[in-house]
Design an enzyme around this catalytic site. Structure first.
Site, PDB file in Angstrom:
ATOM      1  N   THR A 148     -16.606  64.621  52.759  1.00 25.59           N
ATOM      2  CA  THR A 148     -15.729  64.918  53.420  1.00 25.59           C
ATOM      3  C   THR A 148     -14.944  65.126  54.832  1.00 25.59           C
ATOM      4  OG1 THR A 148     -16.053  67.227  53.569  1.00 25.59           O
ATOM      5  CG2 THR A 148     -15.094  66.404  51.491  1.00 25.59           C
ATOM      6  N   ASP A 149     -14.135  64.936  55.995  1.00 29.29           N
ATOM      7  CA  ASP A 149     -13.875  65.540  57.093  1.00 29.29           C
ATOM      8  C   ASP A 149     -13.952  67.035  56.776  1.00 29.29           C
ATOM      9  OD1 ASP A 149     -13.409  65.404  59.760  1.00 29.29           O
ATOM     10  OD2 ASP A 149     -11.410  64.577  59.409  1.00 29.29           O
ATOM     11  N   ALA A 150     -14.434  67.608  58.194  1.00 27.03           N
ATOM     12  CA  ALA A 150     -14.460  69.175  58.011  1.00 27.03           C
ATOM     13  C   ALA A 150     -13.969  70.036  57.308  1.00 27.03           C
ATOM     14  CB  ALA A 150     -15.121  69.418  59.520  1.00 27.03           C
ATOM     15  N   VAL A 159     -13.437  60.859  54.085  1.00 23.38           N
ATOM     16  CA  VAL A 159     -11.893  60.977  53.602  1.00 23.38           C
ATOM     17  C   VAL A 159     -11.129  62.205  54.710  1.00 23.38           C
ATOM     18  CG1 VAL A 159     -10.133  61.383  51.601  1.00 23.38           C
ATOM     19  CG2 VAL A 159     -12.642  60.589  51.751  1.00 23.38           C
TER      20      VAL A 159
END
Length: 664
Positions: free
Chosen positions: A343-345, A304
């Site tokens: 999640t993205d980072a 995401v």
């Protein structure tokens, strides 16, 4: 007397027969012992071989059997709350040689144990603009050692968008995703997934954060660009599913990103909050279809994005990562995704700017929104403690926590990590960098070269011979202005352009090659233009690809761009003003470059700065390969998607490199 002799003869014969029988029995017993020994030897070898196979991972198609399911369920019930929370987190590991007493190694080992980490994301040391790629052996050894340090098997992920060679030397090199869109061959995309999976698993990486399902519909997008397969949702979906098919069949988990679409943005979410402004109708027709296709194809996880999408969630304090409407409402409920949501980072500025006062809350809000895996938190300790507090106070229910941890454990079991978690380092040389795979990577790059403009007066270029061999340290190169090459880079200190130069010099040994970056472009302009004026042909190779977090100072803020800097752009424009008719511009990455320089008359796109693309574009430039690529995106005021001037090969590679030196 006769009777006595007969009796004696009979006794003699009897003794002889008995002796022979005894000898035969002894031979039989010896033979049996040898056969038994042989049988035992064979059994020993088989057992040892079986033991060796069980000791190391044997990647196959991703599959969760009942035994794996049972292990996941039983393991979940044995874990403490602290261990369950730890399984949600994935942090960096920078693959390089580390002594067992090195502080960096000890910190990583202690974090795995203290926070009960569920996984690691393998990368390599990075000191912008330098990425220090490591070796497969070093990476595999370190990952094996860290697996031994962990109570539970670690899920090892990586960002192998262009294959394992993005991080490690010696692996198969592929161009950027957009090059696959230009080649438009689904078999290439499937092979891309297959080879990357085989090489990744050999090193000890199980999970790739790829393919990119973003539809790059915004030419000004600074961070997706060539990382996307193109601007057509149908083609992007086709290539995404082909890649997933090849990767999963060879034991690598896949991830589609950046949900619900990062292609129509103009901001790098590593630096700030990017916004997708389209309405729901556009999202359903453009951004979401590739993700839907990926889900139908069995993709293992969805990443995401840290993007704001007012049409889906108008809350200004929410990005997609922290939005229940987007993660749970859209992705899980409407699209029916049952796999791992990651999640993205979490250390990206697109998210951290919203949580400056309490950085740990970013993890809590992301998890509550529906994410299962929390990737690279900005502060691991603060994020871990915030998650623990949320579980203990009931803000996050035990059932919700268990559901995500069970997904993660089942993923590990589907990879058979509950049985064997180590890789055979000695097998790396039989899997990584196979000659046939290297050849395929080059073939794909060849097929992607796209000729967008050709004035019919320059191409193909003519070779003038081959470089003469010389003794080390004694070779003196003669340089003439017949062919002038200007290589535009963000930073001349990097290795970009070096292979391109070697390929040119193999064909034109006395070519005048100049490297330019923003720091020297202005000072070098007069000398460059003088050479251009004297040249018969000019090659301007522009290296611009999306670089996460690349900082450029704009008029009002710090931004990212995949365009040339002001100084370099001004020099390219002057080159075109002086010699557009005899200049070939090579877009070594960003294909949209030409919209800023409409005077370009000869324009080739590689969609990548990879070495294979450098080789391919020079072969195309000299007519050694057919040019068959077609634009997977539209370049405003220049060309529409699907455009591409096809050209047959006009000279064999052998002739081009050798015959011209004989005057042919």
């Amino acid at each position: 007397m006769i009777l006595a002799r007969v009796i004696g003869a009979g006794q003699f014969i009897q003794r002889m027969l008995w002796s022979q029988l005894s000898n035969l029995w002894a031979c039989y017993r010896l033979l049996m012992r040898r056969q038994i020994a042989l049988i035992f030897a064979v059994l020993f070898v088989l057992v040892c071989s079986s033991f060796a196979n069980e000791k190391y991972q044997q990647p196959g198609p991703i599959h969760l059997d009942r035994a794996g399911e049972k292990w996941a369920e039983q393991t979940l019930h044995k874990l403490s709350t602290e261990e369950k929370v730890g399984q949600l987190f994935v942090v960096w590991v920078r693959a390089k040689f580390l002594n067992v007493e090195a502080p960096e190694y000890l910190q990583l080992r202690d974090d795995i144990r203290k926070y009960h980490l569920g996984g690691l994301t393998m990368t390599v040391p990075w000191d912008p603009p330098f990425l220090y790629r490591s070796q497969p052996y070093e990476a595999a050894e370190l990952l094996n050692r860290l697996q031994k340090n962990s109570k539970l098997p670690l899920l090892i992920a990586a960002d192998f968008e262009r294959g394992v060679t993005m991080r490690l030397h010696g692996a198969t090199e592929f161009p950027h995703a957009m090059a696959f869109g230009a080649a438009s061959n689904l078999e290439y995309a499937e092979a891309f997934g297959r080879i990357t999976a085989q090489e990744a698993r050999a090193v000890g990486v199980h999970w790739n954060f790829f393919p990119d399902a973003d539809v790059n519909s915004n030419p000004a997008n600074p961070i997706i660009n060539t990382r996307s397969f193109g601007e057509d949702p149908q083609q992007v979906g086709d290539l995404v599913t082909a890649y997933i098919r090849g990767a999963r069949a060879n034991g690598m988990m896949t991830t589609v990103k950046h949900f619900p679409g990062h292609g129509d943005t103009a901001t790098d979410s590593h630096l700030g909050v990017a916004q997708v402004t389209g309405d729901m109708a556009r999202l359903k027709s453009v951004e979401l279809p590739p993700f839907q296709r990926a889900i139908e194809a069995g993709v293992d996880s969805v990443m995401v994005a840290h993007v704001s999408i007012p049409a889906l969630d108008p809350d200004p304090n929410h990005v997609a990562t922290t939005s229940p409407q987007i993660v749970t409402g859209l992705l899980k409920n409407q699209l029916g995704f049952k796999g791992i949501v990651i999640t993205d980072a979490l250390d990206m500025a697109g998210l951290t700017r919203l949580y400056a006062a309490h950085i740990g809350r970013a993890a809590v809000d992301a998890f509550k929104a529906g994410n299962d895996v929390l990737l690279i938190p900005a502060d691991l300790d603060a994020s871990y403690r915030a998650m623990l507090e949320a579980v203990r106070t009931g803000e996050i229910s035990a059932a919700r926590l268990d559901a995500s941890v069970l997904k993660i454990l089942k993923a590990k079991a589907s990879l058979n990590l509950h049985k064997t978690r180590l890789v055979n380092v000695e097998a790396l040389s039989t899997v990584v960098g196979k000659p046939e795979n290297l050849a395929l990577g080059q073939k794909i790059a060849d097929s992607s070269i796209t000729l967008v403009r050709d004035n019919g007066k320059l191409l193909p270029l003519k070779s003038s011979g081959t470089a003469a061999p010389g003794l080390p340290y004694q070779k003196v190169e003669e340089v003439r202005d017949t062919v002038v090459v200007i290589i535009f880079l963000d930073d001349m200190r990097t290795e970009a352009g070096r292979r391109l130069e070697r390929e040119i010099r193999e064909r034109v040994p006395d070519a005048n090659v100049t490297y330019v970056d923003p720091r020297v472009a202005g000072a070098m302009a007069d000398d460059v233009l003088k050479a251009v004026d004297n040249a018969k042909s000019v090659i301007a190779a522009v290296y611009e690809v999306p670089v996460p977090g690349k900082v450029m100072k704009g008029a009002n803020a710090v931004t990212n761009s995949v365009g040339l800097s002001e100084a370099s752009g001004a020099l390219l424009q002057k080159v075109l003003d002086h010699a557009a008719e005899k200049t070939a511009v090579l877009a070594m990455g960003n294909p949209y470059l030409a919209q800023d320089y409409p005077a370009i008359q000869n324009y080739l796109c590689t969609f990548s700065n990879a070495t294979v693309s450098e080789v391919s574009v020079i072969k195309a430039l000299f007519g050694e390969i057919a040019i068959r690529g077609h634009l997977p995106v539209s370049i405003p005021n220049i060309a529409q998607r699907g455009a591409g001037i096809e050209r047959p090969a006009q000279v064999s590679q052998g002739v081009s490199r050798h015959a011209y030196s004989q005057g042919n």
